[in-house]
Design a protein around this motif. Structure first.
Motif, short mmCIF file in Angstrom:
data_model
loop_
_atom_site.label_atom_id
_atom_site.label_comp_id
_atom_site.label_asym_id
_atom_site.label_seq_id
_atom_site.Cartn_x
_atom_site.Cartn_y
_atom_site.Cartn_z
N HIS A 1 72.43 -15.41 -79.01
CA HIS A 1 71.11 -14.93 -78.60
C HIS A 1 70.33 -16.05 -77.92
O HIS A 1 69.71 -15.85 -76.87
CB HIS A 1 70.34 -14.41 -79.82
N ARG B 1 67.98 -8.29 -78.75
CA ARG B 1 67.44 -8.89 -79.96
C ARG B 1 68.58 -9.60 -80.69
O ARG B 1 69.75 -9.30 -80.49
CB ARG B 1 66.80 -7.85 -80.88
N ALA B 2 68.24 -10.53 -81.54
CA ALA B 2 69.24 -11.17 -82.40
C ALA B 2 69.50 -10.29 -83.61
O ALA B 2 68.66 -9.49 -84.01
CB ALA B 2 68.74 -12.55 -82.84
N GLY B 3 70.68 -10.44 -84.20
CA GLY B 3 71.02 -9.67 -85.39
C GLY B 3 71.36 -8.22 -85.06
O GLY B 3 71.81 -7.91 -83.95
N PRO B 4 71.14 -7.30 -86.01
CA PRO B 4 71.47 -5.89 -85.77
C PRO B 4 70.73 -5.34 -84.57
O PRO B 4 69.54 -5.62 -84.37
CB PRO B 4 71.02 -5.20 -87.07
N SER C 1 72.73 0.08 -92.76
CA SER C 1 73.38 -0.75 -93.78
C SER C 1 74.62 -0.03 -94.29
O SER C 1 74.69 1.21 -94.25
CB SER C 1 72.42 -1.02 -94.95
N THR D 1 75.98 -6.14 -84.28
CA THR D 1 75.16 -7.29 -84.67
C THR D 1 75.35 -8.42 -83.68
O THR D 1 76.47 -8.90 -83.46
CB THR D 1 75.55 -7.77 -86.08
N ASN D 2 74.27 -8.84 -83.07
CA ASN D 2 74.30 -9.94 -82.10
C ASN D 2 74.26 -11.30 -82.80
O ASN D 2 73.44 -11.52 -83.70
CB ASN D 2 73.12 -9.84 -81.14
N SER D 3 75.14 -12.18 -82.36
CA SER D 3 75.17 -13.55 -82.86
C SER D 3 73.84 -14.26 -82.59
O SER D 3 73.30 -14.20 -81.49
CB SER D 3 76.31 -14.31 -82.18
N GLU D 4 73.31 -14.92 -83.62
CA GLU D 4 72.06 -15.69 -83.46
C GLU D 4 72.24 -16.82 -82.45
O GLU D 4 71.35 -17.08 -81.64
CB GLU D 4 71.63 -16.26 -84.81
#
Length: 437
Positions: free
Chosen positions: A329, A195-198, A281, A323-326
């Protein structure tokens, strides 16, 4: 941002799209697959814990030497940084973690762990084998690389924060992006989940010593019972998530260790408990940490005990949210889609497990994904960290091919504009004795 292939005149989109399938076909040949299987089984028989991966590291270095791949060693005690390609920018990294777990293997098979109390129960043996497989393929096709691939063989993912120590040692200097994977029994072979993001939670470890006054079990009135205090502490900690956390803000507190006493008729002087806490968070993570300490010290006080709480951030640093880079991704979807077809790229749910790849992805653009190995015809596969954990070795070619494809295409699509002209080799490596690279 990666440049679209169609906008780079020197890149043929059709040829670029074939790269992943070509690597997958190569990885499935006996030359690569059988060799990876042998490495993985060797490592499985000889597991080593974090920052103790000396024999694992020795095996990796021997294989790199045979391939003629130069490397730096040691990096963060037992880590290795290898180099394949031109030796010049751009640089892209692919990573594998090497450490095992303190688990007694319960699976009876030909390559069962030979080390009592230690086991590769999370697939890191497969991770190393796949990265070596990628290295072998990349080295054989190094003339096609339009930059340098950095091979990160990392120690101590399971709590020791090996990624942070490698980062502090400069392992990613001048590197533009990094990719990592984890094998998973949750998803079918030939599929990936991401997934993108966290993608994974932040995590921390705590240990508590509760001190009372020991004595005879028949005369509790003359003691201050730390076992009773520890029991109340454990129950009260569970209320932090169920009664203080927002139900839509995922958090977990888990007690995983209780040590106290050694006789049936003696109340001990002290009890040690320990566990983990996780959140998605920074605010929730910080608040949870503070409340864990509050609850422990105050509940112990109610039972007339004293408690000391240790968050050992030197040996076990807090893991940030991964966190995955958009942008990566989108790039990953294209490469994996060309290899596996888009229907085999699955959207995964947030995972409460922590992963120290987060340190890499927090320093430069990073991308982490899960590689499926489930095959219903082979029966049920246990989840990681189980003494009954097994791995489907048919997944090895997919991981190796994805590593190689992601690195190769990234270098093609991201030419020199992302690095300074003087950037060269990102750091001087140790030379392989078989190559003057």
């Amino acid at each position: 941002m990666p440049t679209p292939i169609s906008s780079i005149p020197s890149i043929n989109p059709d040829k670029s799209a074939k790269i992943p399938l070509d690597f997958l076909d190569f990885a499935k040949t006996p030359e690569i697959k059988d060799w990876m299987v042998g490495i993985r089984r060797n490592l499985h028989e000889n597991p080593e814990l974090g920052f103790q991966e000396f024999e694992t590291s020795k095996l990796v270095r021997a294989e790199l030497d045979q391939m003629g791949i130069p490397y730096k060693y040691p990096v963060a005690v037992t880590g290795i940084v290898g180099f394949v390609g031109t030796g010049r920018n751009p640089f892209v990294a692919i990573r594998a973690d090497m450490d095992a777990l303190a688990i007694e293997e319960a699976v009876e098979w030909e390559h069962k762990s030979k080390v009592p109390g230690k086991m590769h129960a999370c697939g890191h043996d497969a991770h190393v084998a796949m990265l070596l497989g990628a290295a072998k393929m990349l080295q054989e096709r190094r003339e096609d690389l339009q930059g340098t691939v950095i091979l990160i063989f990392q120690p101590a993912e399971e709590g020791g924060g090996g990624a942070k120590k490698m980062l502090d040692a400069g392992a990613l200097n001048n590197v533009q992006a990094i990719f990592g994977l984890h094998v998973s029994s949750e998803y079918p072979i030939g599929a990936v989940a991401t997934r993108a993001g966290p993608i994974t939670a932040a995590g921390g470890i705590f240990e508590v010593v509760i001190n009372g006054k020991g004595g005879h079990a028949a005369l509790p009135q003359h003691t201050i019972d730390p076992i009773l205090a520890a029991s109340n502490v454990i129950v009260s900690l569970q209320h932090l998530v169920s009664r203080e956390a927002d139900p839509l803000d995922s958090q977990v507190v888990t007690i995983t260790k209780v040590q106290g006493g050694g006789a049936f008729n003696v109340i001990p002087d002290s009890v040690t408990i320990g566990g983990t806490f996780r959140a998605f968070s920074k605010e929730s993570f910080s608040q949870l940490k503070q409340r864990i300490e509050d609850v422990i010290t105050r509940q112990a006080s109610v039972q007339r005990c004293n408690a000391s709480v240790t968050f050992n951030t030197n040996e076990n640093p807090y893991y940030p949210v991964t966190t995955n880079s958009e942008v990566l991704h989108e790039y990953f979807g294209k490469v994996a889609g060309d290899m596996l077809d888009v229907q085999n790229i699955l959207e995964m749910k947030l995972l409460m497990g922590a992963e120290d790849f987060s340190f890499f992805a927090g320093a430069i653009p990073g991308y982490f994904y899960y590689l499926g190995f489930k095959n219903e015809s082979q029966g049920q596969f246990e989840r990681g960290h189980s003494p009954y954990y097994t791995f489907n070795e048919d997944a090895l070619p997919y991981g190796a091919a994805l590593h190689a494809s992601l690195a190769t295409r990234y270098l093609m699509e991201n030419p020199l504009k992302h690095t300074s002209p003087e950037a060269n080799y990102h750091d001087e490596p140790k030379r392989s004795p078989h190559d003057e690279f």
